[in-house]
Design an enzyme around this catalytic site. Structure first.
Site, mmCIF file in Angstrom:
data_model
loop_
_atom_site.group_PDB
_atom_site.id
_atom_site.type_symbol
_atom_site.label_atom_id
_atom_site.label_comp_id
_atom_site.label_asym_id
_atom_site.label_seq_id
_atom_site.Cartn_x
_atom_site.Cartn_y
_atom_site.Cartn_z
ATOM 1 N N LYS A 1 -35.718 -71.509 -27.833
ATOM 2 C CA LYS A 1 -35.599 -72.167 -26.523
ATOM 3 C C LYS A 1 -36.997 -72.611 -26.076
ATOM 4 C CE LYS A 1 -33.560 -71.649 -21.943
ATOM 5 N NZ LYS A 1 -34.748 -72.053 -21.177
ATOM 6 N N ASP B 1 -40.017 -73.998 -24.027
ATOM 7 C CA ASP B 1 -40.350 -73.924 -22.603
ATOM 8 C C ASP B 1 -41.003 -75.239 -22.184
ATOM 9 O OD1 ASP B 1 -40.564 -72.910 -20.090
ATOM 10 O OD2 ASP B 1 -42.214 -71.529 -20.519
ATOM 11 N N TYR C 1 -32.378 -81.588 -29.891
ATOM 12 C CA TYR C 1 -31.457 -80.507 -30.222
ATOM 13 C C TYR C 1 -29.981 -80.849 -30.033
ATOM 14 C CZ TYR C 1 -31.892 -79.763 -25.161
ATOM 15 O OH TYR C 1 -31.924 -79.936 -23.804
ATOM 16 N N LYS D 1 -32.739 -64.749 -22.723
ATOM 17 C CA LYS D 1 -34.066 -64.831 -22.108
ATOM 18 C C LYS D 1 -34.883 -63.611 -22.497
ATOM 19 C CE LYS D 1 -34.893 -67.878 -19.890
ATOM 20 N NZ LYS D 1 -34.734 -68.297 -18.510
ATOM 21 N N CYS E 1 -35.040 -63.177 16.675
ATOM 22 C CA CYS E 1 -35.459 -64.207 15.732
ATOM 23 C C CYS E 1 -36.947 -64.522 15.925
ATOM 24 C CB CYS E 1 -34.625 -65.467 15.953
ATOM 25 S SG CYS E 1 -35.177 -66.877 14.975
ATOM 26 N N CYS F 1 -37.056 -68.403 17.342
ATOM 27 C CA CYS F 1 -36.516 -68.852 18.638
ATOM 28 C C CYS F 1 -36.258 -67.712 19.622
ATOM 29 C CB CYS F 1 -35.243 -69.655 18.425
ATOM 30 S SG CYS F 1 -33.830 -68.650 17.872
ATOM 31 N N CYS G 1 -31.756 -73.252 16.742
ATOM 32 C CA CYS G 1 -32.974 -72.593 16.241
ATOM 33 C C CYS G 1 -33.779 -73.597 15.406
ATOM 34 C CB CYS G 1 -32.597 -71.396 15.382
ATOM 35 S SG CYS G 1 -34.008 -70.620 14.549
#
Length: 668
Positions: A115, A117, A222, A310, A404, A407, A427
């Site tokens: 695989k 990268d 591939y 992986k 929050c 807000c 918000c």
């Protein structure tokens, strides 16, 4: 030298240099010295300058990069570029093997490939000539980077056979090229790239092809997207065919007869990956038989016949200096760890998601702790665990706020949820994140509107909702910092182009709670227009297989809101498309068609219809076109010179039509 002699010499030099280029960059077996190659290239270049009409598209002199582009055009892939589901350990591979056996039995084999990268790309050839190259994009639509891809010398500009096809591959930067490039950048005082993958992606997204040409990129192919024009029956045969056409494939691939051989291959490259001249981040495992691939099919996101193993993530230790809070577009409060900068899997990491308060308590995370960090799937940084034995007593316990941070509204935890949520629809953080989602690649896909630009427009009060994006003017944008004339014009063109998106893009972009990409497409296909969906009842929605009670409630509530009605009115007035443009599922209109719900294979040469025309007309009547014959095939349409697919259909007793029968049914 007269014109006729020059024409003959140019053709001779082009063929010779293309062959030398193939030997050097694909076979890694150069037959001439660099000096001899350069001398022949200079000779060809001089002749083409003297006789410009002899310069062809596939001439080796055309690889150095030409005219600077203004922007990348969007390209529709002929078939979707699906992503792969992941395996992270041996048990995941055994589970994958068990699922395959349950569906196709025990008689099958695998092909294992490294695989790479890098950056997934698609190449299109017509009659053997390279005509288009594109990025993966969102899987359906990518960016036209043909000019940059032409600079990669392992990509053939003309194939060894005059075939028309689309192939997939991974463009990458070899480690030697990466190190040389970063050394040059350091000497110039420029910022270095974090890893070869980022460097390759950055190189291929340069608007000046000469920059890509200077980066010495490479590629491995591939996949062939459609082997219908050939008699290829397996993935391993397809890879061999790519070799014969002049493509560069990875020779470390291996055919494995069982999952144990796959695991041995994985173990081999887990240990040997540092010895390769390029980066890999895993192993791709595919069922070899194309018939069995067809039988296994795919989910909305990934094929069932392939999986990506992986490699185990690299883990490092650093200090957690603090915890920051962010508010998402649905009001969810997400804590993020602020870390002492540390290198993980090739990049510097300073932040890692902590997901929610429960995870912080479960892992007993405190500010000031020494923590183990890794990248999930080599991509997303996360805190694995705390090194409690290294505590000094000065670490500070973290408590989530009650209001929050953006807000000051109360934060609440809804029944059945672990996350805290801000329920204030006004918000600022939610509005800003909603805008970022709306313009993102998988939604309206507006180039040039990244997080920083959206944040800038929001802070300048130029946009407060998504409809405001379509009211932006040149005069407003040109005044902004870091926005030149070209950037402004490109942005306005991208906004204008987004108006033509199919309905599912708009639906996903609107951010209706519980409605993801797949559900948005299902809704668009089912209701066809936003107006139809807007008036849909709860009962109509839950009648759709993929739509449950919770999602139906969310959709009905969303469209009942007055502010949503006003927003849709504004988007409509701005000219935003509200109609589904993609292929229709089998409906009442075409359910009576003989093709409805059937799997059909086209083979051989058609005289009265082109293959694409036949495909589109069959799909419009509810049929599904497949590339290979299997026991799930319902009809094989055989034209002239039909080969092994016809033979296999006869062996399986599948209904076989000639072109005359096809035309009759299409007319009826």
């Amino acid at each position: 030298m007269d014109f006729q002699m020059a024409e003959k010499k140019v053709k001779e030099l082009q063929n010779l240099l293309n062959q030398y280029n193939y030997e050097y960059h694909v076979l890694d077996q150069p037959s001439v010295s660099d000096a001899e190659y350069d001398q022949l290239m200079r000779e060809l270049s001089e002749l083409e300058k003297r006789y410009p009409e002899l310069k062809t598209f596939e001439s080796p002199t055309q690889r150095v990069g030409g005219e600077v582009l203004d922007m990348f055009e969007k390209v529709q892939h002929q078939s979707q570029m699906l992503s792969l589901s992941n395996a992270f350990n041996e048990q995941d591979l055994m589970d994958f093997d068990r699922r395959i056996r349950q569906l196709v039995g025990d008689d099958f084999s695998y092909v294992c490939e490294l695989k790479i990268d890098g950056l997934a790309i698609s190449l299109r050839y017509e009659q053997g000539l390279f005509v288009l190259g594109a990025t993966r994009g969102d899987g359906s639509t990518g960016e036209n980077i043909t000019a940059n891809l032409r600079t990669i010398r392992s990509i053939p500009l003309r194939l060894k056979q005059e075939v028309t096809l689309e192939v997939r591959g991974e463009a990458f930067m070899p480690r030697r090229s990466f190190e040389a490039m970063n050394k040059q950048r350091m000497e110039k005082g420029e910022e270095v790239f974090a890893n070869p993958r980022n460097a390759a992606a950055g190189s291929l997204r340069q608007l000046d092809p000469r920059i890509a040409a200077s980066r010495n990129l490479d590629i491995f192919l591939y996949n062939i997207t459609n082997t219908g024009e050939t008699e290829i029956e397996s993935h391993s045969e397809a890879l061999d065919f790519l070799d014969t056409l002049g493509f560069k494939t990875n020779k470390e691939r291996r055919k494995c007869e069982n999952i144990q051989e796959v695991i041995e291959y994985v173990q081999k490259w887990t240990n040997e990956r540092p010895n390769l001249p390029y980066d890999i981040d895993g192993i791709v495992i595919k069922v070899d038989s194309l018939d069995q691939q067809q039988e296994l099919g795919a989910t909305a996101k990934s094929p069932r016949w392939a999986i990506a193993y992986k490699f185990p993530a690299e883990e490092v230790i650093t200090t957690l200096k603090g915890i920051e809070l962010s508010i998402g577009r649905t009001g969810v409060v997400t804590p993020t760890a602020i870390l002492d900068p540390v290198r993980v899997a090739g990049t510097t990491v300073q932040r890692a998601s902590l997901h929610n308060e429960d995870l912080i308590r479960e892992k007993d995370i405190k500010i000031g702790d020494q923590v183990v960090v890794k990248k999930a799937g080599d991509i997303i940084p996360e805190v694995v665990n705390v090194l409690a034995d290294r505590r000094t007593g000065e670490e500070v316990e973290f408590h989530m706020p009650t209001h929050c941070p953006e807000c000051e509204s109360d934060l609440v935890r809804l029944d059945g949820e672990v996350a805290l949520r801000c329920l204030n629809p006004k918000c600022p953080a939610q509005i800003r994140e909603g805008l970022i989602h709306f313009v993102s690649r998988n939604a309206m896909n507006i180039d040039g509107l990244g997080e920083k630009v959206v944040g800038q427009l929001f802070s300048e009060n130029l946009i407060q909702d998504v409809a405001d994006l379509y009211k932006l003017t040149y005069e407003q944008l040109i005044k902004l910092e870091r926005m030149g004339e070209k950037s402004v014009n490109n942005l306005l063109e991208a906004i204008e182009a987004s108006k033509q998106n199919s309905l599912e893009k708009l639906l996903f972009g609107l951010g209706i709670r519980h409605v993801g990409e797949k559900a948005a497409k299902t809704l668009a296909q089912t209701f066809d227009t936003l107006e139809n969906l807007h008036t849909a009842t709860h009962e109509q929605l839950t009648a759709i297989n993929e739509i449950g009670e919770k999602m139906a409630d969310s959709i009905v509530t969303f469209f009942e809101m007055e502010e949503v009605k006003e927003l849709i009115h504004e988007l409509k007035a701005a000219g935003v498309n509200m109609v589904y443009k993609g292929p229709k599922p089998v409906s009442a209109e075409n359910a009576e068609s003989i093709f409805a719900g059937k799997t059909i294979v086209l083979t051989g040469k058609l005289e009265k219809l082109t293959r694409n025309d036949a495909k589109e007309r069959i799909e419009a009547l509810g049929g599904k076109i497949a590339g290979s014959v299997s026991k799930k095939t319902d009809i094989v349409i055989a034209g002239e010179d039909a080969g092994s697919k016809l033979t296999k259909a006869q062996e399986l007793g599948i209904d076989i039509w000639n072109e005359e029968r096809l035309v009759e049914e299409l007319i009826d």
